[in-house]
Design a protein around this motif. Structure first.
Motif, PDB file in Angstrom:
ATOM      1  N   LYS A  63     -45.296  32.323  29.976  1.00 23.10           N
ATOM      2  CA  LYS A  63     -45.844  30.733  28.717  1.00 23.10           C
ATOM      3  C   LYS A  63     -47.426  31.788  28.384  1.00 23.10           C
ATOM      4  CE  LYS A  63     -47.522  26.469  28.975  1.00 23.10           C
ATOM      5  NZ  LYS A  63     -47.272  25.763  27.656  1.00 23.10           N
ATOM      6  N   ARG A  64     -48.637  32.498  28.802  1.00 17.93           N
ATOM      7  CA  ARG A  64     -49.483  32.882  28.863  1.00 17.93           C
ATOM      8  C   ARG A  64     -48.765  33.713  27.272  1.00 17.93           C
ATOM      9  NH1 ARG A  64     -51.892  29.479  29.859  1.00 17.93           N
ATOM     10  NH2 ARG A  64     -53.300  29.510  31.460  1.00 17.93           N
ATOM     11  N   GLN A  66     -46.001  33.714  25.408  1.00 15.74           N
ATOM     12  CA  GLN A  66     -45.419  33.501  24.300  1.00 15.74           C
ATOM     13  C   GLN A  66     -46.716  33.024  23.515  1.00 15.74           C
ATOM     14  OE1 GLN A  66     -43.560  29.796  25.386  1.00 15.74           O
ATOM     15  NE2 GLN A  66     -43.113  29.273  23.192  1.00 15.74           N
ATOM     16  N   GLU A  67     -47.627  31.873  24.511  1.00 10.50           N
ATOM     17  CA  GLU A  67     -48.688  31.741  23.656  1.00 10.50           C
ATOM     18  C   GLU A  67     -49.958  32.601  23.237  1.00 10.50           C
ATOM     19  OE1 GLU A  67     -51.943  29.549  26.729  1.00 10.50           O
ATOM     20  OE2 GLU A  67     -50.320  28.009  26.441  1.00 10.50           O
ATOM     21  N   GLN A  68     -49.719  33.501  22.838  1.00  5.23           N
ATOM     22  CA  GLN A  68     -50.361  35.312  23.025  1.00  5.23           C
ATOM     23  C   GLN A  68     -49.280  34.814  21.433  1.00  5.23           C
ATOM     24  OE1 GLN A  68     -53.393  36.212  24.593  1.00  5.23           O
ATOM     25  NE2 GLN A  68     -53.635  37.118  22.854  1.00  5.23           N
ATOM     26  N   GLU A  70     -48.021  33.429  19.787  1.00  8.11           N
ATOM     27  CA  GLU A  70     -48.081  32.535  19.118  1.00  8.11           C
ATOM     28  C   GLU A  70     -49.481  31.989  18.082  1.00  8.11           C
ATOM     29  OE1 GLU A  70     -46.921  28.869  21.062  1.00  8.11           O
ATOM     30  OE2 GLU A  70     -45.158  29.572  20.981  1.00  8.11           O
ATOM     31  N   SER A  71     -50.368  33.154  19.236  1.00 12.82           N
ATOM     32  CA  SER A  71     -51.551  32.842  18.259  1.00 12.82           C
ATOM     33  C   SER A  71     -51.828  33.751  17.428  1.00 12.82           C
ATOM     34  CB  SER A  71     -52.078  32.805  19.840  1.00 12.82           C
ATOM     35  OG  SER A  71     -52.563  32.132  20.759  1.00 12.82           O
ATOM     36  N   ARG A  95     -56.306  33.296  22.190  1.00 11.07           N
ATOM     37  CA  ARG A  95     -55.615  31.880  21.756  1.00 11.07           C
ATOM     38  C   ARG A  95     -56.489  30.248  21.904  1.00 11.07           C
ATOM     39  NH1 ARG A  95     -53.788  34.771  26.653  1.00 11.07           N
ATOM     40  NH2 ARG A  95     -54.768  33.472  28.170  1.00 11.07           N
ATOM     41  N   GLN A  99     -56.163  27.221  19.363  1.00  9.11           N
ATOM     42  CA  GLN A  99     -55.483  25.888  19.971  1.00  9.11           C
ATOM     43  C   GLN A  99     -56.550  24.820  19.693  1.00  9.11           C
ATOM     44  OE1 GLN A  99     -55.691  27.518  24.211  1.00  9.11           O
ATOM     45  NE2 GLN A  99     -53.965  27.533  24.376  1.00  9.11           N
TER      46      GLN A  99
END
Length: 165
Positions: A63-64, A66-68, A70-71, A95, A99
């Motif tokens: 998850k981290r 993926q978030e990274q 995307e960010s 991140r 957000q």
């Protein structure tokens, strides 16, 4: 005749064990033995827990990542400058910035009264803050507070005029 202290338990996992329940009051042993029979044995419980912890850690890592990703893609798309700090702080800051700015855009522009032109000014001010720690510190802020937070950060960065000189 005394209430038995050693009970033969067949656990829900199918494993069997002899349990000494002498540390429990005599009137509570039968109920506890019944409850134990509905639980997995200690070894199976530990194996399940360890597996869950590993699964949870793997899920969180994915998850981290993926978030990274995307960010970082968002940062490039909106021409956000690189952040300064330790490698770990930079990743976290990227991140947090993504957000916070995404949530603020939703709250201020999509759901609020801020125009796209006004948002561009807010975004431009956000680009001047390149310290990862600042974005990390703001991660729990309300999106509506972004303008005030950016103003405070940019005012703090400006040299103050000393009227005595």
């Amino acid at each position: 005749m005394a209430v038995k202290t050693v009970w033969h338990i067949t656990h829900s996992c199918g494993h069997q064990a002899e349990r000494d329940l002498s540390d429990r009051a005599a009137d509570r042993r039968a109920g506890f033995a019944e409850w134990l029979a509905k639980q997995e044995c200690t070894d199976c419980w530990r194996a399940t827990k360890e597996g869950n912890e590993q699964d949870k850690a793997a899920w969180l890592k994915a998850k981290r990542a993926q978030e990274q990703a995307e960010s970082e893609a968002w940062s490039q798309q909106y021409r956000m400058p690189p952040l300064e700090g330790t490698e770990r702080a930079i990743a976290w800051g990227v991140r947090c910035r993504h957000q916070l700015l995404a949530a603020a855009y939703t709250a201020l522009v999509l759901e609020g009264d801020t125009s796209e032109t006004e948002w561009e000014e807010i975004e431009e001010t956000a680009r001047t803050i390149t310290r990862a720690g600042w974005w990390i510190d703001q991660r729990s802020s309300e999106p509506d507070d972004l303008t005030e937070l950016l103003q405070a950060a940019t005012e703090a960065a400006r040299p103050t005029e000393n009227p005595h000189f």
